[in-house]
Motif scaffolding. Structure first.
Motif, PDB file in Angstrom:
ATOM      1  N   GLU A  39       0.808  -1.225  -0.085  1.00  0.00           N
ATOM      2  CA  GLU A  39       0.100  -0.087   0.023  1.00  0.00           C
ATOM      3  C   GLU A  39       0.640   1.325  -0.054  1.00  0.00           C
ATOM      4  N   ARG A  40       1.973   0.977   0.333  1.00  0.00           N
ATOM      5  CA  ARG A  40       2.917   2.419   0.483  1.00  0.00           C
ATOM      6  C   ARG A  40       3.768   2.476  -0.561  1.00  0.00           C
ATOM      7  N   ASP A  43       3.887   5.718  -2.754  1.00  0.00           N
ATOM      8  CA  ASP A  43       3.894   7.085  -1.894  1.00  0.00           C
ATOM      9  C   ASP A  43       5.255   7.957  -2.200  1.00  0.00           C
ATOM     10  N   TYR A  45       8.633   9.724  -1.725  1.00  0.00           N
ATOM     11  CA  TYR A  45       9.806   9.354  -0.934  1.00  0.00           C
ATOM     12  C   TYR A  45      10.799  10.225  -1.170  1.00  0.00           C
ATOM     13  N   ARG A  50       9.664   9.730   5.061  1.00  0.00           N
ATOM     14  CA  ARG A  50       8.049   9.410   4.420  1.00  0.00           C
ATOM     15  C   ARG A  50       7.228  10.449   4.734  1.00  0.00           C
ATOM     16  N   ASP A  51       7.517  11.411   5.768  1.00  0.00           N
ATOM     17  CA  ASP A  51       6.683  12.210   6.093  1.00  0.00           C
ATOM     18  C   ASP A  51       7.213  13.630   5.360  1.00  0.00           C
TER      19      ASP A  51
END
Length: 108
Positions: A39-40, A43, A45, A50-51
């Motif tokens: 699922e990630r 995302d 990067y 990650r934030d």
């Protein structure tokens, strides 16, 4: 034109290595991971962070002048060390240019 000159010409070598790497890529693709993405996986990067909202972007502006001087001096030493004995003007021009560059960088 003999056969050796044709085989070692840049276009022939390009085609040879292109075909070789294409075949290698196709053969090695059998060993690639084919599992479904988690699922990630898609995302954003940013260098291990990650934030993205709290992304830390360090400022390297003070480091730049030292990196630039290192690069200039490295190239300067390489050119002077590998210059032929008959070519005395080229190393002198590089040394003077390198000195002027270092002076300009630290004029701030």
């Amino acid at each position: 034109m003999n056969m050796e000159a044709i085989l070692f010409s840049p276009p022939a070598l390009f085609v040879f290595f292109f075909v070789l790497l294409s075949l290698s890529s196709r053969w090695l693709s059998h060993y690639a991971n084919k599992s479904p993405l988690d699922e990630r996986a898609l995302d954003a990067y940013a260098c291990g962070q990650r934030d993205i909202e709290n992304y830390v972007n360090p400022d390297y502006s003070q480091f730049f002048q030292y990196a630039f001087v290192f690069t200039v001096v490295h190239v300067l030493i390489l050119v002077v060390a590998t210059a032929p004995a008959e070519a005395t003007l080229l190393p002198i021009v590089y040394i003077v240019t390198g000195m002027l560059t270092i002076l300009m960088v630290f004029q701030r």
